[in-house]
Design an enzyme around this catalytic site. Structure first.
Site, PDB file in Angstrom:
ATOM      1  N   ASN A 142      21.363   9.439 -25.745  1.00  0.00           N
ATOM      2  CA  ASN A 142      21.462   8.183 -24.993  1.00  0.00           C
ATOM      3  C   ASN A 142      21.000   6.968 -25.776  1.00  0.00           C
ATOM      4  OD1 ASN A 142      18.829   9.313 -24.800  1.00  0.00           O
ATOM      5  ND2 ASN A 142      18.345   7.984 -23.058  1.00  0.00           N
ATOM      6  N   ARG A 143      20.531   7.142 -26.991  1.00  0.00           N
ATOM      7  CA  ARG A 143      20.117   5.988 -27.787  1.00  0.00           C
ATOM      8  C   ARG A 143      20.013   6.373 -29.260  1.00  0.00           C
ATOM      9  NH1 ARG A 143      15.395   7.230 -24.631  1.00  0.00           N
ATOM     10  NH2 ARG A 143      13.791   8.244 -25.882  1.00  0.00           N
TER      11      ARG A 143
ATOM     12  N   ASP B 272      15.375  18.323 -20.307  1.00  0.00           N
ATOM     13  CA  ASP B 272      14.192  18.397 -21.160  1.00  0.00           C
ATOM     14  C   ASP B 272      14.314  19.678 -21.965  1.00  0.00           C
ATOM     15  OD1 ASP B 272      11.690  18.742 -22.305  1.00  0.00           O
ATOM     16  OD2 ASP B 272      10.590  18.036 -20.539  1.00  0.00           O
ATOM     17  N   VAL B 273      14.448  19.556 -23.276  1.00  0.00           N
ATOM     18  CA  VAL B 273      14.715  20.733 -24.110  1.00  0.00           C
ATOM     19  C   VAL B 273      13.515  21.670 -24.233  1.00  0.00           C
ATOM     20  CG1 VAL B 273      16.520  19.551 -25.429  1.00  0.00           C
ATOM     21  CG2 VAL B 273      14.154  19.557 -26.287  1.00  0.00           C
TER      22      VAL B 273
ATOM     23  N   GLY C 243      14.249  14.703 -30.125  1.00  0.00           N
ATOM     24  CA  GLY C 243      12.981  14.876 -30.830  1.00  0.00           C
ATOM     25  C   GLY C 243      11.969  13.822 -30.420  1.00  0.00           C
TER      26      GLY C 243
ATOM     27  N   TYR D 168       5.121  16.370 -36.962  1.00  0.00           N
ATOM     28  CA  TYR D 168       6.545  16.035 -37.039  1.00  0.00           C
ATOM     29  C   TYR D 168       7.197  16.676 -38.266  1.00  0.00           C
ATOM     30  CZ  TYR D 168      10.746  13.081 -37.012  1.00  0.00           C
ATOM     31  OH  TYR D 168      12.044  12.621 -36.992  1.00  0.00           O
TER      32      TYR D 168
END
Length: 234
Positions: free
Chosen positions: A11-12, A48-49, A77, A140
């Site tokens: 979405n972005r 939500d993954v 992510g 990360y």
């Protein structure tokens, strides 16, 4: 031929640029989003993954709308940057659960249809940080580096069934996330990039589209850096 394509976190930013690229090529595109508003003109499902049930439900919705997913782009992510001595265990595990285990959940669910079809394309969005490291981003970097081992294992495991697994490793990109940096931080980071600028989301999307195309049918287990040269040698 039009394919059923699913992009998570679409979405972005980079995810939306990828979705637009596939849609412009005539594919049947679906995107997932966890928060915010769904993008206009694309079939969007909230997911939500980190929740296997939500992942399964998202796939069912996409399958009902567009047919079995033929191309999966695992892009969703998060970051929770902090120096090691200040990083909580929750900061570490939450990032891994979303970025790495989330990709596992998605690939496992997508593989059902791909195995039946004896073909499929999976592209995981990693990061230049995975290969070169970055202070304050141990969680990360670990999550994005883990994607490399996961994808290469899947490339070996599912390659005989016509399913390819590849990765793109973007460098710093012009997104809402990078806009939060101060001008000093941006200039410092740009000074480390041989091409002297941040990436455009469309440039990441172009690499993803190539890896999902027939032109890349003999490429699997590859990491394609799209980082302006920032990670050379890694």
């Amino acid at each position: 031929m039009s394919r059923s394509v699913l992009i998570t976190g679409g979405n972005r930013g980079i995810g939306l640029a990828i979705a637009r690229r596939f849609a412009d090529a005539g594919d049947r595109v679906a995107v997932t989003y966890r928060s915010g508003e769904p993008p206009e003109g694309l079939f969007a499902v909230r997911c939500d993954v980190t929740d296997s049930e939500q992942v399964d439900q998202a796939f069912k919705q996409v399958e009902n709308q567009h047919g079995p997913v033929e191309v999966l782009i695992a892009n969703a992510g998060i970051t929770k940057d902090q120096l090691l001595m200040r990083m909580s265990e929750d900061d570490f595990t939450t990032v891994l659960d979303t970025n790495l285990t989330g990709a596992f959940r998605l690939a496992k669910r997508a593989s059902r249809g791909m195995l039946r079809a004896k073909k499929g394309r999976v592209v995981l969005v990693s990061s230049a940080v995975a290969l070169r490291g970055e202070s304050g981003q141990a969680n990360y970097a670990a999550s994005k580096a883990g994607l490399v081992g996961f994808a290469r294992s899947m490339a070996r495991e599912l390659g005989s069934r016509g399913i390819t697994f590849n990765l793109v490793a973007p460098g710093l990109t012009e997104t809402a996330m990078s806009e939060q940096l101060s001008e000093e931080q941006r200039e410092n980071l740009k000074s480390q990039i041989p091409l002297g600028r941040l990436a455009r989301p469309e440039e990441i999307a172009a690499a993803v589209a190539f890896l999902a195309s027939d032109a890349a049918s003999y490429i699997t287990g590859a990491v394609v850096p799209v980082d302006g040269g920032a990670g050379m040698g890694h």
